[in-house]
Design a protein around this motif. Structure first.
Motif, PDB file in Angstrom:
ATOM      1  N   GLY A   5       0.815  -1.198   0.000  1.00 51.28           N
ATOM      2  CA  GLY A   5       0.000   0.000   0.000  1.00 51.28           C
ATOM      3  C   GLY A   5       0.847   1.246   0.000  1.00 51.28           C
ATOM      4  O   GLY A   5       2.071   1.181   0.110  1.00 51.28           O
ATOM      5  N   GLU A   6       0.170   2.377  -0.121  1.00 51.36           N
ATOM      6  CA  GLU A   6       0.845   3.671  -0.121  1.00 51.36           C
ATOM      7  C   GLU A   6      -0.051   4.693   0.558  1.00 51.36           C
ATOM      8  O   GLU A   6      -1.213   4.865   0.180  1.00 51.36           O
ATOM      9  N   ILE A   7       0.491   5.342   1.557  1.00 47.40           N
ATOM     10  CA  ILE A   7      -0.199   6.431   2.246  1.00 47.40           C
ATOM     11  C   ILE A   7       0.681   7.664   2.113  1.00 47.40           C
ATOM     12  O   ILE A   7       1.892   7.580   2.336  1.00 47.40           O
ATOM     13  N   THR A   8       0.100   8.800   1.729  1.00 54.38           N
ATOM     14  CA  THR A   8       0.877  10.028   1.565  1.00 54.38           C
ATOM     15  C   THR A   8       0.343  11.127   2.474  1.00 54.38           C
ATOM     16  O   THR A   8      -0.830  11.124   2.863  1.00 54.38           O
ATOM     17  N   TYR A   9       1.230  12.056   2.785  1.00 57.32           N
ATOM     18  CA  TYR A   9       0.852  13.241   3.552  1.00 57.32           C
ATOM     19  C   TYR A   9       1.432  14.445   2.836  1.00 57.32           C
ATOM     20  O   TYR A   9       2.630  14.511   2.583  1.00 57.32           O
ATOM     21  N   ASN A  10       0.564  15.375   2.474  1.00 57.95           N
ATOM     22  CA  ASN A  10       0.968  16.616   1.820  1.00 57.95           C
ATOM     23  C   ASN A  10       0.503  17.780   2.678  1.00 57.95           C
ATOM     24  O   ASN A  10      -0.644  17.796   3.134  1.00 57.95           O
ATOM     25  N   VAL A  21      -4.890   7.729   1.697  1.00 59.33           N
ATOM     26  CA  VAL A  21      -4.562   6.349   1.363  1.00 59.33           C
ATOM     27  C   VAL A  21      -4.591   6.286  -0.163  1.00 59.33           C
ATOM     28  O   VAL A  21      -5.650   6.161  -0.760  1.00 59.33           O
ATOM     29  N   GLN A  22      -3.424   6.432  -0.765  1.00 57.78           N
ATOM     30  CA  GLN A  22      -3.347   6.449  -2.228  1.00 57.78           C
ATOM     31  C   GLN A  22      -3.814   5.125  -2.816  1.00 57.78           C
ATOM     32  O   GLN A  22      -4.588   5.087  -3.745  1.00 57.78           O
ATOM     33  N   GLU A  45      -8.115   2.391  -4.588  1.00 62.82           N
ATOM     34  CA  GLU A  45      -7.491   3.713  -4.633  1.00 62.82           C
ATOM     35  C   GLU A  45      -8.313   4.737  -3.866  1.00 62.82           C
ATOM     36  O   GLU A  45      -9.530   4.812  -4.027  1.00 62.82           O
ATOM     37  N   HIS A  46      -7.638   5.515  -3.061  1.00 62.23           N
ATOM     38  CA  HIS A  46      -8.225   6.625  -2.309  1.00 62.23           C
ATOM     39  C   HIS A  46      -9.457   6.193  -1.506  1.00 62.23           C
ATOM     40  O   HIS A  46     -10.347   6.993  -1.265  1.00 62.23           O
ATOM     41  N   VAL A  47      -9.518   4.945  -1.119  1.00 61.84           N
ATOM     42  CA  VAL A  47     -10.629   4.371  -0.349  1.00 61.84           C
ATOM     43  C   VAL A  47     -11.968   4.626  -1.056  1.00 61.84           C
ATOM     44  O   VAL A  47     -13.013   4.684  -0.432  1.00 61.84           O
ATOM     45  N   GLU A  48     -11.944   4.797  -2.384  1.00 61.00           N
ATOM     46  CA  GLU A  48     -13.166   5.077  -3.145  1.00 61.00           C
ATOM     47  C   GLU A  48     -13.330   4.190  -4.371  1.00 61.00           C
ATOM     48  O   GLU A  48     -14.435   3.876  -4.759  1.00 61.00           O
ATOM     49  N   GLU A  49     -12.229   3.833  -5.036  1.00 63.47           N
ATOM     50  CA  GLU A  49     -12.294   3.143  -6.312  1.00 63.47           C
ATOM     51  C   GLU A  49     -11.622   1.777  -6.213  1.00 63.47           C
ATOM     52  O   GLU A  49     -10.627   1.622  -5.499  1.00 63.47           O
ATOM     53  N   VAL A  50     -12.161   0.806  -6.943  1.00 64.60           N
ATOM     54  CA  VAL A  50     -11.589  -0.540  -6.982  1.00 64.60           C
ATOM     55  C   VAL A  50     -11.295  -0.885  -8.434  1.00 64.60           C
ATOM     56  O   VAL A  50     -12.143  -0.695  -9.304  1.00 64.60           O
TER      57      VAL A  50
END
Length: 137
Positions: A5-10, A21-22, A45-50
């Motif tokens: 997985g990948e989690i980013t902070y901007n 949650v990218q 992706e982004h806890v919205e798309e599969v």
């Protein structure tokens, strides 16, 4: 069975930060026989798309010759076995890996992969769906 997985902070200067949650990717595979395997990669992706990012059958003809068919990543640009650059400057993927030559470009197709040990060379040769060649409007 595997996952990454990948989690980013901007945090733009003078603004609130954003934690995202990218992607969370589930890797599922099954070895039917010594010659036949199935591999799939399901991405959230982004806890919205599969997305079903990959889903293909691999058949080992010989030690260094494999036939693949199904939904696969197109081997273009700088990619590794996980199809992501190992490093880049900043938090977000660079435009070249997301839009110009996407590291997650996937198509239905078939092909051959393998290795030539004497030359320390790996190869991939595929036939994929083509680009849209007509305009229906």
């Amino acid at each position: 069975l595997g996952a990454y997985g990948e989690i980013t902070y901007n945090q733009p200067e003078g603004d609130n930060g954003e934690l995202d949650v990218q992607r969370l990717v589930m890797l599922l595979g099954y070895q039917f026989t010594d010659e036949v395997q199935f591999f799939t990669e399901i991405e959230f992706e982004h806890v919205e798309e599969v997305y079903v990012e990959q889903a293909f059958v691999n058949y080992n003809f010989a030690r260094n010759i494999n036939f693949r068919a199904g939904l696969m990543l197109v081997p273009m640009g700088i990619i590794n076995e996980y199809h992501e650059p190992t490093t880049f400057n900043g938090v977000e993927r660079p435009a070249i890996a997301g839009s110009i030559i996407p590291t997650t470009w996937r198509e239905i197709g078939l092909g051959l992969t393998g290795r030539i040990n004497s030359a320390n060379l790996t190869y991939q040769a595929y036939v994929f769906n083509g680009f849209k060649s007509t305009d229906a409007s």
